[in-house]
Structures are given as C-alpha cells and as structure tokens.
Design a protein around this motif. Sequence first.
Motif, PDB file in Angstrom:
ATOM      1  N   ASN A  30     -22.018  37.053 -69.533  1.00  0.00           N
ATOM      2  CA  ASN A  30     -22.743  35.927 -70.106  1.00  0.00           C
ATOM      3  C   ASN A  30     -22.221  34.586 -69.649  1.00  0.00           C
ATOM      4  OD1 ASN A  30     -24.593  37.419 -71.607  1.00  0.00           O
ATOM      5  ND2 ASN A  30     -23.010  37.844 -73.125  1.00  0.00           N
ATOM      6  N   GLU A  31     -20.948  34.529 -69.292  1.00  0.00           N
ATOM      7  CA  GLU A  31     -20.369  33.257 -68.900  1.00  0.00           C
ATOM      8  C   GLU A  31     -19.653  33.450 -67.566  1.00  0.00           C
ATOM      9  OE1 GLU A  31     -18.567  31.547 -72.835  1.00  0.00           O
ATOM     10  OE2 GLU A  31     -19.306  33.577 -72.980  1.00  0.00           O
ATOM     11  N   PRO A  32     -19.268  32.369 -66.919  1.00  0.00           N
ATOM     12  CA  PRO A  32     -18.629  32.513 -65.610  1.00  0.00           C
ATOM     13  C   PRO A  32     -17.496  33.518 -65.641  1.00  0.00           C
ATOM     14  CG  PRO A  32     -19.093  30.223 -66.008  1.00  0.00           C
ATOM     15  CD  PRO A  32     -19.500  30.966 -67.260  1.00  0.00           C
ATOM     16  N   GLY A  33     -17.472  34.386 -64.633  1.00  0.00           N
ATOM     17  CA  GLY A  33     -16.455  35.437 -64.561  1.00  0.00           C
ATOM     18  C   GLY A  33     -17.054  36.643 -63.898  1.00  0.00           C
TER      19      GLY A  33
ATOM     20  N   ALA B 642     -19.141  20.134 -59.264  1.00  0.00           N
ATOM     21  CA  ALA B 642     -19.995  18.980 -59.540  1.00  0.00           C
ATOM     22  C   ALA B 642     -21.449  19.401 -59.710  1.00  0.00           C
ATOM     23  CB  ALA B 642     -19.866  17.971 -58.417  1.00  0.00           C
ATOM     24  N   TYR B 643     -21.878  20.430 -58.983  1.00  0.00           N
ATOM     25  CA  TYR B 643     -23.264  20.896 -59.128  1.00  0.00           C
ATOM     26  C   TYR B 643     -23.344  22.151 -59.994  1.00  0.00           C
ATOM     27  CZ  TYR B 643     -24.593  17.325 -55.856  1.00  0.00           C
ATOM     28  OH  TYR B 643     -24.822  16.113 -55.283  1.00  0.00           O
ATOM     29  N   SER B 644     -22.392  22.319 -60.893  1.00  0.00           N
ATOM     30  CA  SER B 644     -22.317  23.376 -61.912  1.00  0.00           C
ATOM     31  C   SER B 644     -22.462  24.794 -61.342  1.00  0.00           C
ATOM     32  CB  SER B 644     -23.317  23.144 -63.041  1.00  0.00           C
ATOM     33  OG  SER B 644     -24.603  22.963 -62.557  1.00  0.00           O
ATOM     34  N   GLY B 645     -21.818  25.040 -60.226  1.00  0.00           N
ATOM     35  CA  GLY B 645     -21.706  26.417 -59.750  1.00  0.00           C
ATOM     36  C   GLY B 645     -20.338  26.935 -60.101  1.00  0.00           C
ATOM     37  N   VAL B 646     -20.124  27.177 -61.393  1.00  0.00           N
ATOM     38  CA  VAL B 646     -18.770  27.475 -61.862  1.00  0.00           C
ATOM     39  C   VAL B 646     -18.270  28.796 -61.288  1.00  0.00           C
ATOM     40  CG1 VAL B 646     -17.284  27.642 -63.862  1.00  0.00           C
ATOM     41  CG2 VAL B 646     -19.361  26.249 -63.961  1.00  0.00           C
ATOM     42  N   ASP B 647     -19.162  29.786 -61.274  1.00  0.00           N
ATOM     43  CA  ASP B 647     -18.764  31.087 -60.735  1.00  0.00           C
ATOM     44  C   ASP B 647     -18.272  30.968 -59.308  1.00  0.00           C
ATOM     45  OD1 ASP B 647     -19.209  33.650 -62.252  1.00  0.00           O
ATOM     46  OD2 ASP B 647     -20.913  32.405 -62.880  1.00  0.00           O
ATOM     47  N   LEU B 648     -19.070  30.252 -58.518  1.00  0.00           N
ATOM     48  CA  LEU B 648     -18.693  30.060 -57.122  1.00  0.00           C
ATOM     49  C   LEU B 648     -17.360  29.348 -57.021  1.00  0.00           C
ATOM     50  CD1 LEU B 648     -22.043  29.091 -55.416  1.00  0.00           C
ATOM     51  CD2 LEU B 648     -20.699  31.160 -55.109  1.00  0.00           C
ATOM     52  N   ALA B 649     -17.198  28.336 -57.873  1.00  0.00           N
ATOM     53  CA  ALA B 649     -15.970  27.548 -57.822  1.00  0.00           C
ATOM     54  C   ALA B 649     -14.753  28.412 -58.126  1.00  0.00           C
ATOM     55  CB  ALA B 649     -16.058  26.386 -58.798  1.00  0.00           C
ATOM     56  N   ILE B 650     -14.856  29.228 -59.176  1.00  0.00           N
ATOM     57  CA  ILE B 650     -13.697  30.074 -59.525  1.00  0.00           C
ATOM     58  C   ILE B 650     -13.377  31.018 -58.369  1.00  0.00           C
ATOM     59  CG2 ILE B 650     -12.787  31.777 -61.125  1.00  0.00           C
ATOM     60  CD1 ILE B 650     -14.650  30.735 -63.228  1.00  0.00           C
ATOM     61  N   GLY B 726     -28.027  39.593 -69.834  1.00  0.00           N
ATOM     62  CA  GLY B 726     -26.872  38.818 -69.419  1.00  0.00           C
ATOM     63  C   GLY B 726     -27.282  37.377 -69.201  1.00  0.00           C
ATOM     64  N   ARG B 727     -26.431  36.435 -69.599  1.00  0.00           N
ATOM     65  CA  ARG B 727     -26.786  35.028 -69.420  1.00  0.00           C
ATOM     66  C   ARG B 727     -26.241  34.486 -68.120  1.00  0.00           C
ATOM     67  NH1 ARG B 727     -25.134  34.952 -74.533  1.00  0.00           N
ATOM     68  NH2 ARG B 727     -26.809  35.257 -76.075  1.00  0.00           N
ATOM     69  N   ASN B 728     -25.239  35.171 -67.549  1.00  0.00           N
ATOM     70  CA  ASN B 728     -24.672  34.706 -66.297  1.00  0.00           C
ATOM     71  C   ASN B 728     -25.495  35.298 -65.140  1.00  0.00           C
ATOM     72  OD1 ASN B 728     -23.239  34.195 -64.025  1.00  0.00           O
ATOM     73  ND2 ASN B 728     -21.289  34.966 -64.787  1.00  0.00           N
ATOM     74  N   ILE B 729     -26.392  34.456 -64.606  1.00  0.00           N
ATOM     75  CA  ILE B 729     -27.353  34.980 -63.632  1.00  0.00           C
ATOM     76  C   ILE B 729     -26.663  35.534 -62.397  1.00  0.00           C
ATOM     77  CG2 ILE B 729     -29.347  34.397 -62.234  1.00  0.00           C
ATOM     78  CD1 ILE B 729     -29.937  32.176 -64.211  1.00  0.00           C
ATOM     79  N   VAL B 730     -25.634  34.800 -61.928  1.00  0.00           N
ATOM     80  CA  VAL B 730     -24.944  35.244 -60.720  1.00  0.00           C
ATOM     81  C   VAL B 730     -24.408  36.648 -60.922  1.00  0.00           C
ATOM     82  CG1 VAL B 730     -23.031  34.781 -59.162  1.00  0.00           C
ATOM     83  CG2 VAL B 730     -24.338  32.891 -60.118  1.00  0.00           C
ATOM     84  N   ASN B 731     -23.746  36.845 -62.063  1.00  0.00           N
ATOM     85  CA  ASN B 731     -23.151  38.146 -62.321  1.00  0.00           C
ATOM     86  C   ASN B 731     -24.217  39.218 -62.503  1.00  0.00           C
ATOM     87  OD1 ASN B 731     -21.778  40.167 -64.520  1.00  0.00           O
ATOM     88  ND2 ASN B 731     -20.370  39.416 -62.962  1.00  0.00           N
ATOM     89  N   VAL B 732     -25.297  38.874 -63.178  1.00  0.00           N
ATOM     90  CA  VAL B 732     -26.357  39.854 -63.400  1.00  0.00           C
ATOM     91  C   VAL B 732     -26.941  40.306 -62.064  1.00  0.00           C
ATOM     92  CG1 VAL B 732     -28.690  40.131 -64.280  1.00  0.00           C
ATOM     93  CG2 VAL B 732     -26.918  39.176 -65.733  1.00  0.00           C
ATOM     94  N   ILE B 733     -27.113  39.326 -61.166  1.00  0.00           N
ATOM     95  CA  ILE B 733     -27.631  39.701 -59.846  1.00  0.00           C
ATOM     96  C   ILE B 733     -26.662  40.651 -59.151  1.00  0.00           C
ATOM     97  CG2 ILE B 733     -28.144  38.832 -57.535  1.00  0.00           C
ATOM     98  CD1 ILE B 733     -29.214  36.302 -58.836  1.00  0.00           C
ATOM     99  N   LEU B 734     -25.358  40.327 -59.260  1.00  0.00           N
ATOM    100  CA  LEU B 734     -24.366  41.142 -58.553  1.00  0.00           C
ATOM    101  C   LEU B 734     -24.277  42.558 -59.089  1.00  0.00           C
ATOM    102  CD1 LEU B 734     -21.332  38.774 -57.950  1.00  0.00           C
ATOM    103  CD2 LEU B 734     -22.795  39.843 -56.258  1.00  0.00           C
TER     104      LEU B 734
END
Lengths: 137, 766
Positions: A30-33, B642-650, B726-734
């Motif tokens: 749900n959140e970054p991770g 800055a462009y709120s790509g937190v997943d990418l940033a981490i 899932g709310r984290n789209i990046v993770n859901v896609i993965l």
Amino acid sequence: MESIILQIAARHMRPLLVVLSLVVLYRGHNEPGGGFIGGLMFGAAYILYAMAFGVNKTQKSLFFNPINLTALGLLVAIISGIPALLVGDNFMTGEWYTFFAQTAFELKLGTPLIFDVGVYFAVAGMLMLVMFSIMEE
Amino acid sequence: MTTGLFLIVLLGVAAVAPFLRKYLKHQAGWVYAIWPFAGFLYYLSLLPAINDGVIITETFTWLPVLGIDFSFYVDGFSVLFSLLVLGIGAFIMVYAGYYMRPYPMKGRFLGYLLLFMTAMQGIVVSGNLITMFVFWELTSISSYLLIGYYHEKPEARASALQALLITGFGGLALLGGFVLLAIPYGSYELSYILSKPEIIQGSNLYLPAFILIAIGAFTKSAQFPFHFWLPGAMTAPSPVSAYLHSATMVKAGVFLLARLNPVLGGTELWSYTLTIVGVTTMFTGAWLSITQVDLKRILAYTTVSALGTLVLLIGTGTEYAINAAIIFLLVHALYKGTLFMMAGNIEKKTGTRDLSQLGGVFKYMPFAAIIMSLALVSMAGVPPMLGFLGKELIYEASVAAPKAYGFILILGFLTNVILVFLSLRLAIGIFWGKEPSYTKTPAEPNLALMLGPFFLVLASFVLGLFPSTMANPLTSKAIMAISPGNDAIILKLWHGFNLVLGLSVLTLLSGYLVFRYQNNIIPAIDRINIKYFRREFTRLFFSMIDSFLILTKLKTKTLQHGYHRFYLMTLFVIASILVWVMIWRADPIILELNFSEMPLNLIAVVVLIIAASLSSVISNSRVIALISMGVIGFGITIIFIAYSGVDLAITMIMVETLMIILAMAVVYHLPKYQNFSSTGARMRDGLVATLVGAFFMVLVIQAGTSDLEAPISEYFKEASYSLAYGRNIVNVILVDFRALDTLGEITVISIAALGIYAMIKLGKKQ
C-alpha cells in the motif's frame, strides 16, 4: 581494516536493518516499499557487517547460504503462482483471502505477498552472493 | 478410446519397468510381455471387422487452434503393423528379460525397449501428421538410448550418436515435409489428406513436401546413401538388433512411404526416386554383406537390402508390386527377427559371432539349429516357407513392370542369389562343417531364448503353407489401404510352370554355385571392394561432423571475443541505430523546452548532475570518477522525490549505495590508473555515448509530447485497488499485474549472480 566504530555500529545496525527490511517488505503493497527494496536492505545489512568484520566471519554467522537463499526465493516466487492454478485461474493470478473478517484485526493476505517474499529472498541472496565473492578477493 | 488408452498404459508400463525389475527379479521379461501380448490379441480380434471395411478413428484434443490433435487412425495397414510391433515385441521382452541377465541396469534396458514399443505402435496408429511426428522422434530417441546401452564402449557411443544425428536430421526434414503437406489441406488429419490426393498433387508444394518427407523416410529406413548407420547400430545388444533394427523401427520409413502412397504416389517423381534409391540400396546392401564375417553385420546388411527392396516395390506401385511389398514386409519381419535372436543365442552359447570361429554347432543345439535353418530357408525363398511367396511376388512384379525396369529384374535376381548364398553359408557354416575349439561347451538355449524364434518361424511356416486361408486375410486390407484401386492377389504356393518359377529355380542354382565356389569368389569380391569402394561412409560422416564443429568454433570465436567493452559497444550501437531509425520514421520531434515551471532548487540539482558527469569523464582518478557517479545517482534520486516517485527514489538510493560499495571493493584490487586508449578510440567511444545519450533524451521528450492512445497508467490507477487490493501502484504492477515479468527478472539476476560467483571462484582456483 578494523574499525571499532564501524564494528559496534554494524553489530547493532544489522538486526535493526533486518527488521526494517521486513517492514518495508510488508508495507510495500500500500505504501512505498516492497520485496525488491526490502531484499536490498536485507542484503545491505549483511554487507555492512561484512565490511566491519570480514566476509568469513559474516558467512559463519549466517544460518543460510546465499546461493540457497536465492534458490529459495525463486522457488517461493514460483510456488506463489500455483494456488491460482488449483482454483482454476491462470498461473500467477493473484488470489486473496481475508482473515478475521469484520473484526478489528481484519487481515487481507494474498499470493502476491508470497510472491513478494520470493522476490525479497532472491534479491537478498543474489546481492550477498555477488558482494561476498567480490569482497572476499 | 482403446487405441489411445492402450498406448498410455504401455507408456506407463515403460515408466515403471526400471523400478519393478528389482521385485520381479528374473521374471520381469515375462511380466512386461503381458501388456504387449494383450495388445496383440486385441488387434487380432479387430481383424474380422477391419476386413469388413471398418476404419477406427479416435481423437484427443491437443492444440485445436493449430489443428494439431492426438488422433488415431486404424485401418488394415495399421493393424498389420500393430500385430508385428506388439507380437514380435512381446517375444522380444521375454527374450530380453533372459538375455540381459548378466548385464547391469537391465531394468532400465527393458524400460527403454517398452518406451520404444510405445513410440513405434504410436507411429503406426497415428491419424494426425503431428502425432506421427512426435512418435517418430520418440523412436529416434529411444533407439539412441538402446544403441548406446553399452555406454562404456566408445564405439557404442559413436554408433548411437551417428544413428541419432542421421535419424534426427531426417526427423527435422520430415516435420518440414509434414507442414508443407498440410498447408494446401489446412489440416493435419490423415483421414482427410488420404481422401483427397488431388489437392497436394495439383499444388506446387508437392515437390518440396515430397523431397523432405522422402529424406525423413530414407534416413529412418537406412536407404542409400544413409544406409551406413544401420550396420553401425549392431553394437547394440541382440534384442535391440532383433527388434529395432530389423523388424520394426527401420520399417518406419517404409511404413511412412506406404502410408502416404495414396497421396504422394503415382507421379513420375515418386516412382523414379523410390525405385532408383530402392534398387541401389537393395543391391548395395546385399553386395556388402558377402564379405562380412560378423554374423550380426551380415544380417544388418541383408536388412539394408530388404529395406531397399521394400522401397523399390512401393515406388514401382503396380498391383503386383504393392502386393509383393506387403507380403515381403511380413516375410522379412518374421525371418529377420528370428535370425537376430538366434544370432544373440549363438553368441551367448558359443562366445563368438565370428563366422570363421563357428562350426559344428548342430550336435550341441539341434533344436535351435532347425529353427534357425528354417528361418534361413525363408530368407532364401524356398517353399514352403512364406519367404518363397514373397520372392515369387517380387519376381512377378519385376517381370510385369514396364520395359524400362529391366535392370531391376537383373539386380533383383543378383540380390536373391546373394541371399540364397548367405543362407547356405550361415546354415552350413555355423551348424555343420569343421568344429573349432570353443571356450565353453555350447548348449541348447532355454525356453525364454527360443520362444520368439520358434513362434516366428512357425508363423512363417503356417502362413506359407496356407497362403489363401491364413496370409490373405491378414494382408488384403493392408494392401488396399496403401493403394486404393488395387486388389489383393489370391496367394498360391503353386503357380504352374512359368517364367517366374524358372527364375526361382535359377536363383537357387546360382546361389548354390556361389556357395560351392565361395573360396574363390569371396576373396575376388573383397579385392573389388578394396579397390573401388574404399570410401567409407561412416568416416565421411564423422569428418563432416568434425568440419561442422570447426565452423561453429570459428563462429563462436568471432562473436564471443571476450572483451566486455566491445560487447557493450555492440549492444549500444545496434540499439541506438534501431531507435534512431524509429525516431526518424516517427512524427517530427517537437522540442518544447519550458523551464519556467521548474523550481530553482531542482535547476541547481540538474546543474550539479551535469557537472558531476563531466568530472567523471575527465577525472584521472578512479575514486573521483566513482564519487562523481554517486553524485549523479543521488541527484537523480532527488529529482524522483521532487516528482513523488518515492518507490523509485528508495530503490535508487539502495542501488547507488551498493554500486559504490561494490565498485570500491573492486577498485581496491585494480592496478594504478593508466591511460591506455588512443585518442581515436576515445573519440569513437565518445561518439557512441553521445548517440545513446541523445536517443534517450529524444525518446523522453517524444514520450512526453506524443499522443498515445489510451495510456495504460489510467487502467493501473483504477484497477490497482479494486482488483489487486493494493494502493502502491508500482508494487502492484511488479507483484501482481506483471508478476510473470518479475519472475523472469529475478530468475535472470539469480543466474547472473551465479555466473559472477562461478567466475570469481573459478578464477581463484586457477
């Protein structure tokens, strides 16, 4: 290279990083991770330890072998696709199950989480495998 | 259902055979023979219905989209072949069960034999070309395992490989031929293709399809110039020779040609190719067998000759020829199976199969001697054995054939003379004549070893004695199945005094004369062979394989040079060329650079990144270059945040950190920095780098301005929670939408990690 500061830091950081990596793994949905980042953190925890104490000592402190961890990760990732087959869906379709429904502890678990665990193990294992063999040189 | 079910159970028996051997002990052969024998009885019981004109078809859906199904088609021809495959197969199992006792891994051996039996039975009942191809390949593979059974012997491995490569090459050709054949029909179903021969005959795909299918059949049935693998395959244990390389597998090619005769046959191309190849093989095989002294090799060459005869007869295609082909097929399977099993028995009991070391065996094993002599009588074509009928029909076919075929009659006559001579030579040379000193006293083979030879000879005898009541019902529908419009000829032992009978008598006399003067004739033929036929096909084959290996090595050396920088450069250059071509073809690039909305702090980060890039290129120290690279990485991370790509940033932070650590661990071991590359090389590298960098930039700008229809991101945004919770789209896609891709990726990185690990560990050892 023996640094007392690094060694003490590494000794205390390692369990913290491992727990953090698990948190990151779990909240990823749900959140970054997620499994990939979590796996990198898990691997980084041991690499930090290896930098402080040397690869040999780190490997002795492990109860698993990085190769096996990688293999386990792949295995778990593949197995996570099988429940879908049993239900009659396509391989790797996400299947969700709700536990403790309608209570305060309602918990939704699905096969994507298991898959993420597989990614976590595989990434951590491969990172440690590569890093340890290079650092051992 | 029965045909398919029977095959599945047979395959199952093959699968468990190696494991059950332990419990069944020496009875394994008998037990494993039960199921094939049941199949034999089943197909025998079908015979009355088949003779009434019934054709059994079954279909199991496999890939309906492509028209590929597991379908079966059982007509008279299939039944005749099934009876041979399963009947002889059952006897072979009993025989092999006893024969293989002294050898290791006998359970596995019996399993391979059953696997082969499944494959062969599958071919003869296939109703779909692709089904047939699958079973066809399975015969090649199981035959490879069986020929190479004595795998500790180098010549066994070489023969197995040779057989596999040749039949495998033929198998590929066959697949191509099948696909081409099916194109005009739009179907792989045999029943449909057989019913409409005019479709392929009128198509311009006929020629290529015919050539490819003929290559497949000729390689499998050891036709000239592919004949040499069959004698090589004689390194296999005797049960294998008796079953695969005489009675069944090598007949698969003949089966295919006969099966497709109604479709492909009748054209000039067909008859010329088949008769020329067939007659060459027939005579070459017989000729080469004269000078052999190894019992099994003699039989192998006569098998080559017999296969040539069959192809010749199918190619001739007249009513007599087709009748002769089917009868001779039956004749040959019966006597050759017997002879190979007996060859194994003689080797087992006397310790040798070299003709010059054998003699006077009759008094030790009279019963075996009588059985084998009867089989040889059949081979020589002497009444009342079935072999006589076969030879008579072949002569009738040759006599009745068009005038241009005169040379076939002559070569056929010579071949038969050689067969008569060989029969006399084997019978008298082994069982009578001077007795050498044997290392062990020969004894009568036991029941398991004699059961097969006995019944096969008995069948040959009974069928020969009562041709119209016994042999005709067995073969008439097979004949009509492979050549519609022709009838089965009523078989008779006595035809009256005519040309054919005269030829038969002349053959026997000539054969006897050759035998009488063999001491003068054989050395003469040996001299001719040495003088004119020095070129050995086996050697030619292996030198071809060697040159091919040299070629592949050369290719690998050129493409896999081992310089990482050139691999990268190849990759980059090709990728950028491809992308530039695409960009050039696409819409004109619209450069809309608008920095006014960009916050000042980000501009500072961008400037920092550019400066770090320059410094990493220019710097003379590896550490400084690495640190500069790190600055670039973290700079990009800031942009992501800055462009709120937190997943990418981490992820980026993790990757950058680990990259630096990794690089530092390596840098530590590198020698002092030196500048090796010339100015020219640097210019070239700079050009490649600019090309790649520029196309990325253009791509990004294009992606921002191009109006793609229905971006998928909207779908993901919506479905992410509603479908995947899932709310984290990046993770859901993965892990959900594109989980299979991720699985592929983690597999790749795991393999890469293993490769790095292996390289470092191996390098350390050296």
